[in-house]
Scaffold this motif. Structure first.
Motif, PDB file in Angstrom:
ATOM      1  N   THR A  85       0.829  -1.202   0.000  1.00  0.00           N
ATOM      2  CA  THR A  85       0.000   0.000   0.000  1.00  0.00           C
ATOM      3  C   THR A  85       0.867   1.256   0.000  1.00  0.00           C
ATOM      4  O   THR A  85       2.045   1.224   0.376  1.00  0.00           O
ATOM      5  CB  THR A  85      -0.915   0.060   1.237  1.00  0.00           C
ATOM      6  OG1 THR A  85      -0.100   0.227   2.409  1.00  0.00           O
ATOM      7  CG2 THR A  85      -1.790  -1.188   1.365  1.00  0.00           C
ATOM      8  N   PHE A  86       0.243   2.354  -0.377  1.00  0.00           N
ATOM      9  CA  PHE A  86       0.919   3.640  -0.355  1.00  0.00           C
ATOM     10  C   PHE A  86       1.306   4.013   1.070  1.00  0.00           C
ATOM     11  O   PHE A  86       2.404   4.512   1.319  1.00  0.00           O
ATOM     12  CB  PHE A  86       0.011   4.705  -0.983  1.00  0.00           C
ATOM     13  CG  PHE A  86       0.608   6.077  -1.007  1.00  0.00           C
ATOM     14  CD1 PHE A  86       1.742   6.349  -1.746  1.00  0.00           C
ATOM     15  CD2 PHE A  86       0.018   7.111  -0.294  1.00  0.00           C
ATOM     16  CE1 PHE A  86       2.300   7.609  -1.783  1.00  0.00           C
ATOM     17  CE2 PHE A  86       0.567   8.383  -0.327  1.00  0.00           C
ATOM     18  CZ  PHE A  86       1.707   8.639  -1.067  1.00  0.00           C
ATOM     19  N   ASP A  87       0.431   3.750   2.021  1.00  0.00           N
ATOM     20  CA  ASP A  87       0.715   4.062   3.419  1.00  0.00           C
ATOM     21  C   ASP A  87       1.937   3.292   3.916  1.00  0.00           C
ATOM     22  O   ASP A  87       2.811   3.854   4.583  1.00  0.00           O
ATOM     23  CB  ASP A  87      -0.513   3.750   4.284  1.00  0.00           C
ATOM     24  CG  ASP A  87      -0.333   4.222   5.708  1.00  0.00           C
ATOM     25  OD1 ASP A  87      -0.112   5.437   5.910  1.00  0.00           O
ATOM     26  OD2 ASP A  87      -0.400   3.372   6.625  1.00  0.00           O
ATOM     27  N   GLU A  88       1.999   2.018   3.580  1.00  0.00           N
ATOM     28  CA  GLU A  88       3.165   1.218   3.972  1.00  0.00           C
ATOM     29  C   GLU A  88       4.434   1.747   3.302  1.00  0.00           C
ATOM     30  O   GLU A  88       5.481   1.866   3.934  1.00  0.00           O
ATOM     31  CB  GLU A  88       2.948  -0.245   3.593  1.00  0.00           C
ATOM     32  CG  GLU A  88       4.103  -1.131   3.997  1.00  0.00           C
ATOM     33  CD  GLU A  88       3.896  -2.582   3.621  1.00  0.00           C
ATOM     34  OE1 GLU A  88       4.415  -3.438   4.356  1.00  0.00           O
ATOM     35  OE2 GLU A  88       3.239  -2.868   2.596  1.00  0.00           O
ATOM     36  N   PHE A  89       4.334   2.105   2.037  1.00  0.00           N
ATOM     37  CA  PHE A  89       5.461   2.685   1.306  1.00  0.00           C
ATOM     38  C   PHE A  89       5.978   3.933   2.018  1.00  0.00           C
ATOM     39  O   PHE A  89       7.189   4.109   2.189  1.00  0.00           O
ATOM     40  CB  PHE A  89       5.034   3.015  -0.130  1.00  0.00           C
ATOM     41  CG  PHE A  89       6.003   3.887  -0.862  1.00  0.00           C
ATOM     42  CD1 PHE A  89       7.200   3.374  -1.329  1.00  0.00           C
ATOM     43  CD2 PHE A  89       5.716   5.219  -1.097  1.00  0.00           C
ATOM     44  CE1 PHE A  89       8.104   4.181  -2.017  1.00  0.00           C
ATOM     45  CE2 PHE A  89       6.604   6.026  -1.784  1.00  0.00           C
ATOM     46  CZ  PHE A  89       7.811   5.507  -2.244  1.00  0.00           C
ATOM     47  N   LEU A  90       5.053   4.805   2.448  1.00  0.00           N
ATOM     48  CA  LEU A  90       5.470   6.035   3.124  1.00  0.00           C
ATOM     49  C   LEU A  90       6.222   5.735   4.420  1.00  0.00           C
ATOM     50  O   LEU A  90       7.230   6.376   4.718  1.00  0.00           O
ATOM     51  CB  LEU A  90       4.258   6.917   3.419  1.00  0.00           C
ATOM     52  CG  LEU A  90       3.593   7.552   2.206  1.00  0.00           C
ATOM     53  CD1 LEU A  90       2.319   8.277   2.626  1.00  0.00           C
ATOM     54  CD2 LEU A  90       4.536   8.487   1.475  1.00  0.00           C
ATOM     55  N   LYS A  91       5.752   4.771   5.178  1.00  0.00           N
ATOM     56  CA  LYS A  91       6.427   4.414   6.426  1.00  0.00           C
ATOM     57  C   LYS A  91       7.830   3.867   6.162  1.00  0.00           C
ATOM     58  O   LYS A  91       8.782   4.182   6.884  1.00  0.00           O
ATOM     59  CB  LYS A  91       5.600   3.390   7.199  1.00  0.00           C
ATOM     60  CG  LYS A  91       4.312   3.971   7.738  1.00  0.00           C
ATOM     61  CD  LYS A  91       3.445   2.894   8.357  1.00  0.00           C
ATOM     62  CE  LYS A  91       2.109   3.469   8.792  1.00  0.00           C
ATOM     63  NZ  LYS A  91       1.194   2.436   9.287  1.00  0.00           N
ATOM     64  N   LEU A  92       7.952   3.053   5.114  1.00  0.00           N
ATOM     65  CA  LEU A  92       9.262   2.497   4.763  1.00  0.00           C
ATOM     66  C   LEU A  92      10.190   3.586   4.232  1.00  0.00           C
ATOM     67  O   LEU A  92      11.367   3.640   4.594  1.00  0.00           O
ATOM     68  CB  LEU A  92       9.100   1.370   3.742  1.00  0.00           C
ATOM     69  CG  LEU A  92       8.273   0.170   4.215  1.00  0.00           C
ATOM     70  CD1 LEU A  92       8.090  -0.821   3.076  1.00  0.00           C
ATOM     71  CD2 LEU A  92       8.894  -0.493   5.427  1.00  0.00           C
ATOM     72  N   LEU A  93       9.652   4.453   3.376  1.00  0.00           N
ATOM     73  CA  LEU A  93      10.447   5.564   2.840  1.00  0.00           C
ATOM     74  C   LEU A  93      10.895   6.482   3.973  1.00  0.00           C
ATOM     75  O   LEU A  93      12.044   6.953   3.983  1.00  0.00           O
ATOM     76  CB  LEU A  93       9.632   6.340   1.804  1.00  0.00           C
ATOM     77  CG  LEU A  93      10.341   7.474   1.090  1.00  0.00           C
ATOM     78  CD1 LEU A  93      11.574   6.973   0.345  1.00  0.00           C
ATOM     79  CD2 LEU A  93       9.375   8.162   0.129  1.00  0.00           C
ATOM     80  N   ASN A  94      10.024   6.711   4.926  1.00  0.00           N
ATOM     81  CA  ASN A  94      10.370   7.527   6.091  1.00  0.00           C
ATOM     82  C   ASN A  94      11.584   6.941   6.813  1.00  0.00           C
ATOM     83  O   ASN A  94      12.529   7.654   7.157  1.00  0.00           O
ATOM     84  CB  ASN A  94       9.162   7.593   7.031  1.00  0.00           C
ATOM     85  CG  ASN A  94       9.320   8.604   8.124  1.00  0.00           C
ATOM     86  OD1 ASN A  94       9.336   9.804   7.867  1.00  0.00           O
ATOM     87  ND2 ASN A  94       9.406   8.120   9.353  1.00  0.00           N
TER      88      ASN A  94
END
Length: 120
Positions: A85-94
């Motif tokens: 998901t996009f939300d998971e991607f953001l957490k990983l990118l963070n």
């Protein structure tokens, strides 16, 4: 002239990621575990990206961000190692943005070859 067939499982995605998919899967697996065990608030730039994409006026951008996690031709790892998901991607990118890059080496016939940063 015909387009040559490419084995997508033996390609250096982006021209710089390791061709060995197991290294990418391990990186994603380890990163997801780290984020799951130690969640952190999004840094301002990642939060800004999230806010922009999720703004109701950007419905198409949000839809495209969701699709990119189901349409990627380069990754066929285990279910637990996929970014879904996009939300998971953001957490990983963070986590990537606030963590110093690690050194990795790819085994080869000539000895370990530096791989460098594996990320998105």
């Amino acid at each position: 002239m015909a387009t040559p067939e490419v084995d997508i499982h033996n390609v250096m995605a982006g021209g710089w990621l390791p061709a060995d998919q197991s290294m990418i899967r391990k990186f994603i697996h380890d990163l997801k575990k780290k984020v799951r065990e130690n969640p952190k608030p999004l840094i301002p730039s990642i939060q800004d990206l999230k806010d922009m994409v999720e703004d109701p006026e950007n419905k198409m951008m949000f839809a495209n961000c969701q699709l990119m996690f189901t349409l990627s031709p380069y990754y066929s790892g285990g279910e637990e190692d996929q970014v879904k998901t996009f939300d998971e991607f953001l957490k990983l990118l963070n986590e990537i943005m606030i963590t110093a890059p690690t050194y990795t080496a790819t085994p080869s016939a000539d000895g370990p070859q530096p791989t460098g940063l594996i990320a998105f």
